[in-house]
Design a protein around this motif. Structure first.
Motif, PDB file in Angstrom:
ATOM      1  N   ASN A   1      42.386 -27.492 -11.463  1.00 36.54           N
ATOM      2  CA  ASN A   1      43.051 -26.638 -10.590  1.00 36.54           C
ATOM      3  C   ASN A   1      44.635 -26.515 -10.876  1.00 36.54           C
ATOM      4  O   ASN A   1      45.199 -25.810 -10.039  1.00 36.54           O
ATOM      5  N   GLY A   2      45.137 -26.811 -12.105  1.00 30.65           N
ATOM      6  CA  GLY A   2      46.434 -26.685 -12.376  1.00 30.65           C
ATOM      7  C   GLY A   2      47.351 -27.782 -12.060  1.00 30.65           C
ATOM      8  O   GLY A   2      48.511 -27.672 -12.653  1.00 30.65           O
ATOM      9  N   THR A   3      47.026 -28.746 -11.495  1.00 26.73           N
ATOM     10  CA  THR A   3      47.798 -29.838 -11.298  1.00 26.73           C
ATOM     11  C   THR A   3      48.046 -30.714 -12.454  1.00 26.73           C
ATOM     12  O   THR A   3      47.266 -31.150 -13.076  1.00 26.73           O
ATOM     13  N   LYS A   4      49.553 -30.962 -12.766  1.00 27.66           N
ATOM     14  CA  LYS A   4      49.802 -31.536 -14.096  1.00 27.66           C
ATOM     15  C   LYS A   4      49.829 -32.863 -13.798  1.00 27.66           C
ATOM     16  O   LYS A   4      50.072 -33.388 -12.807  1.00 27.66           O
ATOM     17  N   LEU A   5      49.261 -33.785 -14.953  1.00 27.53           N
ATOM     18  CA  LEU A   5      49.016 -35.112 -14.760  1.00 27.53           C
ATOM     19  C   LEU A   5      50.544 -35.835 -15.188  1.00 27.53           C
ATOM     20  O   LEU A   5      51.039 -35.472 -16.029  1.00 27.53           O
ATOM     21  N   ASN A   6      50.766 -37.009 -14.344  1.00 22.33           N
ATOM     22  CA  ASN A   6      51.898 -37.810 -14.648  1.00 22.33           C
ATOM     23  C   ASN A   6      51.761 -38.563 -15.887  1.00 22.33           C
ATOM     24  O   ASN A   6      50.720 -39.368 -15.990  1.00 22.33           O
ATOM     25  N   ARG A   7      52.725 -38.581 -16.854  1.00 23.35           N
ATOM     26  CA  ARG A   7      52.560 -39.194 -18.277  1.00 23.35           C
ATOM     27  C   ARG A   7      53.256 -40.605 -17.914  1.00 23.35           C
ATOM     28  O   ARG A   7      52.750 -41.782 -18.448  1.00 23.35           O
ATOM     29  N   TYR A   8      54.073 -40.898 -16.936  1.00 20.56           N
ATOM     30  CA  TYR A   8      54.904 -41.996 -16.539  1.00 20.56           C
ATOM     31  C   TYR A   8      54.262 -42.695 -15.437  1.00 20.56           C
ATOM     32  O   TYR A   8      54.608 -42.179 -14.289  1.00 20.56           O
ATOM     33  N   ASN A   9      53.525 -43.697 -15.586  1.00 18.18           N
ATOM     34  CA  ASN A   9      52.795 -44.416 -14.336  1.00 18.18           C
ATOM     35  C   ASN A   9      53.449 -45.687 -14.350  1.00 18.18           C
ATOM     36  O   ASN A   9      53.120 -46.780 -14.419  1.00 18.18           O
ATOM     37  N   LEU A  10      54.725 -45.622 -13.785  1.00 20.32           N
ATOM     38  CA  LEU A  10      55.244 -46.803 -13.215  1.00 20.32           C
ATOM     39  C   LEU A  10      54.650 -47.879 -12.248  1.00 20.32           C
ATOM     40  O   LEU A  10      54.270 -47.372 -11.197  1.00 20.32           O
ATOM     41  N   GLY A  11      54.924 -49.159 -12.621  1.00 22.50           N
ATOM     42  CA  GLY A  11      54.304 -50.024 -11.546  1.00 22.50           C
ATOM     43  C   GLY A  11      54.669 -51.640 -12.049  1.00 22.50           C
ATOM     44  O   GLY A  11      55.196 -51.625 -13.181  1.00 22.50           O
ATOM     45  N   LEU A  12      54.126 -52.226 -11.386  1.00 26.26           N
ATOM     46  CA  LEU A  12      54.515 -53.817 -11.733  1.00 26.26           C
ATOM     47  C   LEU A  12      53.034 -54.737 -11.567  1.00 26.26           C
ATOM     48  O   LEU A  12      52.055 -54.314 -10.893  1.00 26.26           O
ATOM     49  N   GLY A  13      53.065 -55.722 -12.321  1.00 28.94           N
ATOM     50  CA  GLY A  13      51.687 -56.449 -12.393  1.00 28.94           C
ATOM     51  C   GLY A  13      51.967 -57.954 -12.717  1.00 28.94           C
ATOM     52  O   GLY A  13      53.028 -58.258 -13.189  1.00 28.94           O
TER      53      GLY A  13
END
Length: 180
Positions: free
Chosen positions: A53-65
């Motif tokens: 549908n044209g939604t660009k995907l996020n390359r930077y998946n910031l988070g903590l673990g």
């Protein structure tokens, strides 16, 4: 239904999951000598740059673990588990638990490991009708790690799969860890 309804529903699912994961991790912090790591979620390379549908995907998946590993001996299988909360490829909250069996090798100044990991998470998935809903997701993926002193770089590849009601796009995911 509107997006805020789905976010509220998702938070009702995610909060108990997060609390359970935190309590489980907290209870084992001093239970043994297993290395503990803080994880920083990082970079994802997708097989496609955008959804259909044209939604660009996020390359930077910031988070903590948080991670524990039970490495004892080189060239022998050992177990690792971690929990991670991050923004997914569409910048929605995503939480997962993962465990892996790997073999570790020593090379002069660095160690490497190769193995297979399994994961269970709650993710905002796109269904075939185009709607998004938080759903459980499980999978298996090859994992590799590079260890240099207290720093770890982890890499995994999750292949794209069509589940019928929704499909995933394959991706290569990298995240770092710091032993404490």
């Amino acid at each position: 239904m509107n997006k805020s309804f789905y976010m509220l529903s998702a938070m009702k699912i995610i909060q108990p999951f997060l609390l359970t994961a935190f309590l489980f991790s907290f209870c084992t912090v001093r239970a043994d000598d297993a290395p503990r790591r803080i994880l920083l979620s990082g970079i994802t390379w997708h097989e496609k740059e955008a959804l259909d549908n044209g939604t660009k995907l996020n390359r930077y998946n910031l988070g903590l673990g948080y991670e524990r590993d039970y490495f004892k001996e080189y060239k022998k299988l050992y177990y690792t588990y971690h929990v991670m909360l991050l923004n997914d490829s569409r910048s929605n909250p995503y939480i997962y638990l993962a465990g892996s069996k790997s073999v570790r090798f020593h090379h002069h100044r660095i160690d490497t490991s190769l193995g297979i990991g399994g994961f269970f998470g709650l993710k905002n998935m796109r269904y075939s009708n185009g709607d998004y809903h938080y759903s459980p997701i499980v999978g298996l993926a090859p994992v590799a790690s590079v260890y240099l002193a207290d720093f770890t770089l982890n890499i995994t590849y999750v292949p794209g799969i069509d589940f019928g009601r929704y499909e995933t796009i394959g991706f290569l995911y990298m995240y770092a860890g710091w032993e404490f």
